[in-house]
Design an enzyme around this catalytic site. Structure first.
Site, PDB file in Angstrom:
ATOM      1  CG  ASP A 181      33.438  36.529  44.406  1.00  0.00           C
ATOM      2  OD1 ASP A 181      34.541  36.492  43.840  1.00  0.00           O
ATOM      3  OD2 ASP A 181      32.705  35.533  44.548  1.00  0.00           O
ATOM      4  CG  HIS A 185      40.059  32.833  48.097  1.00  0.00           C
ATOM      5  ND1 HIS A 185      39.819  31.635  47.466  1.00  0.00           N
ATOM      6  CD2 HIS A 185      39.653  33.798  47.232  1.00  0.00           C
ATOM      7  CE1 HIS A 185      39.279  31.865  46.277  1.00  0.00           C
ATOM      8  NE2 HIS A 185      39.178  33.158  46.108  1.00  0.00           N
TER       9      HIS A 185
END
Lengths: 414, 414
Positions: free
Chosen positions: A228, A322
């Site tokens: 991330d 995403h």
């Protein structure tokens, strides 16, 4: 400016550095590793190791700490509401006291004479303290005419499930350190200094990787297991400064605007998805973060190819992946520096984990950073089905203070 | 036994060790540093540093991990109640699954095939998983005749303010690691494995020093700032094994009994006491933990002289000083190995910190360890005015499992 680095920056104009204080060594760490992924840069191998406690980030400087430095192992967030009786003078006294204590603790000194020695033996452990001002502060302190337009309330986003009691606040304090006792002690010092001036509104506690937990620097993982932060802007990017740091109003020049979101992850649903489904939702391989468009030889930093198709003509990055939705949002020039932490606060009454991401994004202007990105993500991101935004706040994070000054001085005395 | 250390123990018979796995290095850490204070022994300077993630404590062994190893930076405690439908066979299946997953994670491997890679890049980071059995387990599993007498309910102590919802439990799991994501991930794996067999009853989360936060190993401090654990028994003590590890019943030989107490500290009152008052209440200097009976040249390990007086004939260690009352309790031979963690769970509704000590004491028999000590402390210790025991539990912590076996096997299949 006193306390500033004399090391050539070579990192996009960042001027802050951490100093390994033992035996007078002065090894630059922090800035070049950055919140954009790597826990420590190649310049900074000693940030992990026997010097972990001694590593310090000077409090004074052109920027506040805790924005571009690597996320520490432990973070404490606290929001406060100014008491009605405090006013502008009381606010100035609070900020002066907070800055003085933070500067001493960041240097590894007691917060004050006769301070209670709770973390005496530990060094500052890369302690940073960051202060922010919420929209409500300005009226209460008689400074309504100086409220930045950028502090306008965030719009409501589809799917928001915000708890007002854990959102907003007149003041925000972020304390980060690589040792939990150091962080908690600093938080308690700052809470004590607020007594009679500002009332705690909410507290949150999170974590990131302990230095040395991975054998080499790499982008961190969140509680979903996703790598991330791959596409976080880097100080070496030509537009880094313009994207992250504000130019105004006057007293905010060199500051930043922080959007905070407590994002609970619906981990029980996520964890039962097969790996390939998880990867399709994100658009990256889970093992190493490589984009699904890149084939087996791709690595985390391989550029995402949104047009790539498999032999059947199917997009390798799904329409609602995403990375695709986030990339589309960014095409308009939106950029923000994310510096999040994981949280795990036990179980909810239904037995599901009360866990997820303490998301923080820093930008020059939320209307060109977080807001357009989240508007797209909330509508089109397949990942959103596994997330609940439960709290939200927006703070103006003023520039740093020079030695002898305090954070917010340009506002209070300008 | 497979998985056991081949390093000469030299530490009172402890056989477990942590191995720095990188590049095949095999440097013993852990046992000699011990829960009794030092975070890492002189043998183990590399426990902090780039190898932090790679440091591992083998799951299999004569003892369970997480008892004599140094307290890790992060701990998760979870208690479970066995479901009525589970029974003896279900319990055996749960313990088998838990042990297998714990062994794999402690070795730095995924908990299972296709596991979700949440902490993939981090090494085990000295992960330990410890399992305990509460008194209620035995009836539910049809094993009432094998319940140890040592699991008899603890007596009520003066001042106890126990919350039943956060006390007791049929099963206890302790997860510790020097990286929070590693610990939280392991906890979630174990929670998931319990689904349909045991229901979570309470969770608690705590912290101890991050390796490297202090420049040299020393006894840790609690949230009061006290050096805490000076007189913990050491493996080199001749009676260490007899004090800490049980000899029976049969299936518990080599196990230990763990008393857990969530002890909230009334920090707002404590922090406003002058330093000399704090030191009188404890009986030690706050700066370095030296006993007040020892004069300016005393150090932390200087033996306490309970008879020493100042020139006016006043006892240097006050009648109600913590070290005096604890020492008196210990004169009867009581000994326990303390391995506590700090907790900070935010603020209570009245604004005071919900913070203190996750106290754990391991002993061969609670009736000769924790119980007599706490009976004296609760009545006569000046420190008790600043503490609230809010939760309590007692668990039988079985011996470790050999490779291929599982914790509790001697009970379930014996």
């Amino acid at each position: 400016m006193s306390g500033q680095s004399t090391t050539p920056a070579g990192s996009g104009g960042l001027s802050r550095r951490a100093v390994l204080g033992g035996a007078g060594a002065g090894l630059a760490v922090g800035a070049a590793g950055g919140a954009w992924g790597g826990r420590a840069s190649a310049q900074a191998p000693a940030a992990a190791g026997p010097g972990l406690g001694a590593a310090r980030v000077p409090f004074h400087g052109a920027r506040q700490g805790g924005i571009t430095e690597p996320a520490q192992a432990r973070v404490e967030w606290a929001a406060f509401d100014l008491l009605a009786s405090t006013g502008r003078d009381g606010l100035a006294a609070l900020l002066r006291g907070w800055s003085a204590a933070a500067a001493r603790m960041a240097a590894g000194e007691p917060a004050a004479e006769g301070e209670n020695q709770i973390a005496l033996d530990a060094g500052p452990s890369s302690l940073t303290v960051t202060f922010g001002f919420g929209a409500g502060l300005f009226d209460k302190a008689g400074l309504a005419d100086r409220r930045p337009a950028a502090l306008a309330a965030l719009p409501a986003f589809p799917g928001d499930a915000l708890d007002p009691a854990r959102s907003d606040g007149d003041l925000w304090v972020q304390v980060g350190a690589d040792d939990a006792l150091v962080a908690v002690h600093a938080l308690r010092v700052l809470l004590r200094l607020a007594t009679g001036l500002a009332a705690p509104r909410w507290l949150m506690s999170g974590f990131a990787r302990t230095p040395g937990a991975t054998p080499h620097p790499m982008t961190g993982r969140n509680l979903m297991g996703q790598v991330d932060g791959t596409n976080n802007p880097r100080p070496s990017d030509p537009d880094f400064e313009a994207a992250v740091f504000a130019t105004g109003p006057d007293w905010m020049a060199g500051g930043s605007y922080a959007v905070l979101r407590r994002i609970r992850m619906l981990l029980e649903g996520w964890d039962t998805l097969p790996l390939d489904k998880q990867e399709r939702i994100i658009g990256r391989r889970k093992s190493d973060g490589a984009p699904l468009s890149g084939g087996p030889g791709a690595v985390e930093r391989t550029p995402v190819d949104l047009a790539a198709t498999d032999p059947d003509g199917v997009l390798r990055i799904a329409p609602d992946a995403h990375v695709r939705v986030a990339a589309a949002a960014s095409n308009g020039g939106a950029a923000m520096l994310r510096r999040g932490f994981s949280f795990h606060d036990g179980l909810l009454p239904d037995g599901s984990p009360d866990a997820g991401l303490l998301f923080a994004a820093y930008q020059a202007d939320p209307a060109r950073g977080f807001v357009p990105v989240q508007q797209r993500l909330a509508r089109g991101d397949g990942l959103s089905r596994y997330l609940r935004h439960e709290a939200s706040a927006l703070f103006a994070v003023p520039p740093g203070a020079p030695a002898g000054g305090y954070v917010g001085q340009q506002l209070l005395e300008g």
